[in-house]
Design a protein around this motif. Structure first.
Motif, PDB file in Angstrom:
ATOM      1  N   LEU A  97       4.286   4.003  13.373  1.00  0.00           N
ATOM      2  CA  LEU A  97       4.711   2.890  12.520  1.00  0.00           C
ATOM      3  C   LEU A  97       4.058   2.914  11.142  1.00  0.00           C
ATOM      4  O   LEU A  97       4.409   2.112  10.276  1.00  0.00           O
ATOM      5  N   ALA A  98       3.121   3.808  10.930  1.00  0.00           N
ATOM      6  CA  ALA A  98       2.277   3.766   9.729  1.00  0.00           C
ATOM      7  C   ALA A  98       3.083   3.795   8.436  1.00  0.00           C
ATOM      8  O   ALA A  98       2.786   3.040   7.493  1.00  0.00           O
ATOM      9  N   ALA A  99       4.073   4.636   8.349  1.00  0.00           N
ATOM     10  CA  ALA A  99       4.832   4.764   7.100  1.00  0.00           C
ATOM     11  C   ALA A  99       5.461   3.429   6.702  1.00  0.00           C
ATOM     12  O   ALA A  99       5.521   3.089   5.512  1.00  0.00           O
ATOM     13  N   GLY A 100       5.923   2.658   7.691  1.00  0.00           N
ATOM     14  CA  GLY A 100       6.508   1.353   7.398  1.00  0.00           C
ATOM     15  C   GLY A 100       5.502   0.340   6.892  1.00  0.00           C
ATOM     16  O   GLY A 100       5.893  -0.680   6.305  1.00  0.00           O
ATOM     17  N   TRP A 101       4.229   0.601   7.116  1.00  0.00           N
ATOM     18  CA  TRP A 101       3.167  -0.278   6.610  1.00  0.00           C
ATOM     19  C   TRP A 101       2.616   0.208   5.264  1.00  0.00           C
ATOM     20  O   TRP A 101       1.691  -0.399   4.728  1.00  0.00           O
ATOM     21  N   GLY A 102       3.139   1.313   4.771  1.00  0.00           N
ATOM     22  CA  GLY A 102       2.558   1.925   3.572  1.00  0.00           C
ATOM     23  C   GLY A 102       1.295   2.705   3.885  1.00  0.00           C
ATOM     24  O   GLY A 102       0.474   2.950   3.000  1.00  0.00           O
ATOM     25  N   ALA A 103       1.146   3.112   5.134  1.00  0.00           N
ATOM     26  CA  ALA A 103      -0.064   3.818   5.570  1.00  0.00           C
ATOM     27  C   ALA A 103       0.263   5.284   5.853  1.00  0.00           C
ATOM     28  O   ALA A 103       1.427   5.683   5.946  1.00  0.00           O
ATOM     29  N   ASP A 104      -0.781   6.067   6.013  1.00  0.00           N
ATOM     30  CA  ASP A 104      -0.659   7.503   6.225  1.00  0.00           C
ATOM     31  C   ASP A 104      -1.021   7.833   7.670  1.00  0.00           C
ATOM     32  O   ASP A 104      -2.160   7.617   8.093  1.00  0.00           O
ATOM     33  N   ARG A 105      -0.076   8.348   8.426  1.00  0.00           N
ATOM     34  CA  ARG A 105      -0.328   8.627   9.842  1.00  0.00           C
ATOM     35  C   ARG A 105      -1.384   9.716  10.049  1.00  0.00           C
ATOM     36  O   ARG A 105      -1.944   9.846  11.141  1.00  0.00           O
ATOM     37  N   ASP A 106      -1.643  10.502   9.021  1.00  0.00           N
ATOM     38  CA  ASP A 106      -2.617  11.584   9.122  1.00  0.00           C
ATOM     39  C   ASP A 106      -4.011  11.169   8.661  1.00  0.00           C
ATOM     40  O   ASP A 106      -4.919  12.008   8.638  1.00  0.00           O
ATOM     41  N   ARG A 107      -4.196   9.906   8.309  1.00  0.00           N
ATOM     42  CA  ARG A 107      -5.502   9.439   7.825  1.00  0.00           C
ATOM     43  C   ARG A 107      -5.981   8.239   8.642  1.00  0.00           C
ATOM     44  O   ARG A 107      -6.226   7.165   8.117  1.00  0.00           O
ATOM     45  N   PHE A 108      -6.122   8.452   9.936  1.00  0.00           N
ATOM     46  CA  PHE A 108      -6.636   7.413  10.827  1.00  0.00           C
ATOM     47  C   PHE A 108      -8.108   7.676  11.122  1.00  0.00           C
ATOM     48  O   PHE A 108      -8.510   8.821  11.353  1.00  0.00           O
ATOM     49  N   ILE A 109      -8.897   6.602  11.115  1.00  0.00           N
ATOM     50  CA  ILE A 109     -10.295   6.648  11.545  1.00  0.00           C
ATOM     51  C   ILE A 109     -10.433   5.733  12.752  1.00  0.00           C
ATOM     52  O   ILE A 109     -10.139   4.534  12.673  1.00  0.00           O
ATOM     53  N   LEU A 110     -10.864   6.289  13.882  1.00  0.00           N
ATOM     54  CA  LEU A 110     -11.065   5.482  15.084  1.00  0.00           C
ATOM     55  C   LEU A 110     -12.415   4.783  15.005  1.00  0.00           C
ATOM     56  O   LEU A 110     -13.407   5.354  14.559  1.00  0.00           O
TER      57      LEU A 110
ATOM     58  N   ALA B  94       0.850  -1.184   0.000  1.00  0.00           N
ATOM     59  CA  ALA B  94       0.000   0.000   0.000  1.00  0.00           C
ATOM     60  C   ALA B  94       0.887   1.236   0.000  1.00  0.00           C
ATOM     61  O   ALA B  94       2.070   1.181   0.345  1.00  0.00           O
ATOM     62  N   ALA B  95       0.305   2.333  -0.390  1.00  0.00           N
ATOM     63  CA  ALA B  95       0.995   3.616  -0.362  1.00  0.00           C
ATOM     64  C   ALA B  95       0.026   4.668   0.171  1.00  0.00           C
ATOM     65  O   ALA B  95      -1.066   4.843  -0.378  1.00  0.00           O
ATOM     66  N   HIS B  96       0.419   5.325   1.248  1.00  0.00           N
ATOM     67  CA  HIS B  96      -0.407   6.369   1.860  1.00  0.00           C
ATOM     68  C   HIS B  96      -1.824   5.866   2.165  1.00  0.00           C
ATOM     69  O   HIS B  96      -2.810   6.579   1.988  1.00  0.00           O
ATOM     70  N   ALA B  97      -1.904   4.620   2.631  1.00  0.00           N
ATOM     71  CA  ALA B  97      -3.207   4.013   2.896  1.00  0.00           C
ATOM     72  C   ALA B  97      -3.873   4.649   4.111  1.00  0.00           C
ATOM     73  O   ALA B  97      -3.219   4.897   5.136  1.00  0.00           O
ATOM     74  N   PRO B  98      -5.169   4.923   4.046  1.00  0.00           N
ATOM     75  CA  PRO B  98      -5.909   5.290   5.262  1.00  0.00           C
ATOM     76  C   PRO B  98      -5.943   4.105   6.222  1.00  0.00           C
ATOM     77  O   PRO B  98      -5.832   2.946   5.805  1.00  0.00           O
ATOM     78  N   VAL B  99      -6.100   4.387   7.498  1.00  0.00           N
ATOM     79  CA  VAL B  99      -6.064   3.353   8.530  1.00  0.00           C
ATOM     80  C   VAL B  99      -7.365   3.364   9.319  1.00  0.00           C
ATOM     81  O   VAL B  99      -7.798   4.418   9.797  1.00  0.00           O
ATOM     82  N   ILE B 100      -7.978   2.204   9.456  1.00  0.00           N
ATOM     83  CA  ILE B 100      -9.113   2.011  10.358  1.00  0.00           C
ATOM     84  C   ILE B 100      -8.554   1.396  11.635  1.00  0.00           C
ATOM     85  O   ILE B 100      -7.980   0.301  11.611  1.00  0.00           O
ATOM     86  N   PHE B 101      -8.714   2.098  12.735  1.00  0.00           N
ATOM     87  CA  PHE B 101      -8.129   1.702  14.016  1.00  0.00           C
ATOM     88  C   PHE B 101      -9.249   1.192  14.911  1.00  0.00           C
ATOM     89  O   PHE B 101     -10.067   1.967  15.402  1.00  0.00           O
ATOM     90  N   MET B 102      -9.309  -0.128  15.112  1.00  0.00           N
ATOM     91  CA  MET B 102     -10.454  -0.802  15.722  1.00  0.00           C
ATOM     92  C   MET B 102     -10.166  -1.200  17.176  1.00  0.00           C
ATOM     93  O   MET B 102      -9.100  -1.748  17.484  1.00  0.00           O
TER      94      MET B 102
END
Length: 320
Positions: A154-167, A85-93
């Protein structure tokens, strides 16, 4: 006639009704003892069937037990697209379980959410936290905040975007994400960054003060004790004082206490010019969690809220 199927919700409601009858018909000592046994059994029934881990669908890989603290409970699982993934949004459950049980890997917590959103370019993080009796809800909220901060780091290492988290959280987990959404300093003090928005899945503990001042189940006593100052500090409604991230309160219309609390919280949030809304669903408490991610109007409405938070989220939700 086919016998009525016992679901976790009906079992819990039946126990609650029996407890009320016992309180009316028995001496206080007798009623309390029988009530507590019935509620313990009902809580076991609520957990039954949830202990099985999720099946990981093709195209998804998982990082198990990523630590965010020294305690063995301070661990999270991370679900990623196999292709990267690249700059993926994150769903934080955040899972539920009366602040006392439950697990990040339970099928009802992640199965349909992972199958729906990870193939569309999201990363899904499911976190554990320390629980009762050793850790009370406010400190549990701090655990959730610590996990959020660690995941953002850690988000960047996962291909995720630290600024696009949804709780997102269910039941007790919905209370915990509701609390840090109402009082974001709880999260910021742990190093967390602002997030896009919050989805609270059927919390009936948005107003802890009202719960504790009226008739309530013993599980609330175990969580919140008898100190009114602690009730206020642990109550999302009472801690909501400033405009925060957009908030979606999903509630079961089958539960007497859930939607009124959601509506009161949203009204208070709107008074602070915070974007907030209620989504009432004719689903059981467990179904609110388990069926999110399955095709249908419920998932579509939650996704519409998520899409409204950010164009990148909207684009990925539009991918088929």
């Amino acid at each position: 006639m086919e016998p009525m199927r016992t679901t976790p919700t009906t079992a819990f409601l039946r126990a609650g009704l029996m407890a009320a009858l016992l309180a009316a018909l028995c001496t206080p000592a007798m009623a309390g003892s029988l009530r507590d046994r019935l509620l313990q059994r009902a809580q076991s029934d609520m957990l039954a069937g949830d202990t099985a881990p999720a099946t990981i669908p093709p195209g998804v890989r998982v990082l198990r037990d990523v630590p965010y603290g020294d305690d063995p409970a301070q661990r999270m699982d991370v679900y990623l697209p196999v292709q990267g993934a690249a700059h993926a949004p994150v769903i934080f459950m955040v899972h539920g379980g009366a602040w006392a049980y439950g697990d990040k890997a339970m099928r009802s917590v992640v199965q349909n959410k992972v199958a729906r959103w990870v193939p569309r370019g999201f990363v899904l993080v499911s976190t554990n936290y320390r629980m009762l009796p050793g850790t009370r809800p406010i400190e549990q909220a701090r655990d959730v905040a610590r996990a959020l901060a660690a995941a953002q780091g850690l988000a960047a290492g996962w291909g995720a975007d630290r600024d696009r988290f949804i709780l997102m959280g269910h039941s007790a987990g919905a209370h915990l994400v509701g609390l840090i959404s109402a009082e974001p300093v709880l999260a910021f003090d742990q190093g967390a960054l602002p997030w896009l928005g919050t989805v609270a899945l059927d919390s009936a503990a948005l107003n802890v003060v009202a719960i504790m001042q009226g008739p309530h189940l013993p599980l609330y006593d175990a969580a919140f004790g008898d100190d009114p100052a602690y009730w206020r500090a642990a109550s999302p409604l009472q801690q909501l004082a400033t405009r925060g991230a957009p908030f979606l309160a999903v509630c079961s219309t089958r539960r007497r206490e859930s939607c009124p609390q959601a509506r009161n919280f949203v009204a208070e949030a709107e008074g602070l010019h915070m974007r907030a809304q209620v989504l009432g669903e004719d689903l059981s408490h467990r179904q609110i969690n388990e069926e999110l991610g399955t095709p249908g109007d419920y998932t579509t409405q939650v996704e519409a809220f998520m899409a409204s938070l950010d164009p990148q989220v909207a684009r990925r939700l539009g991918d088929r």
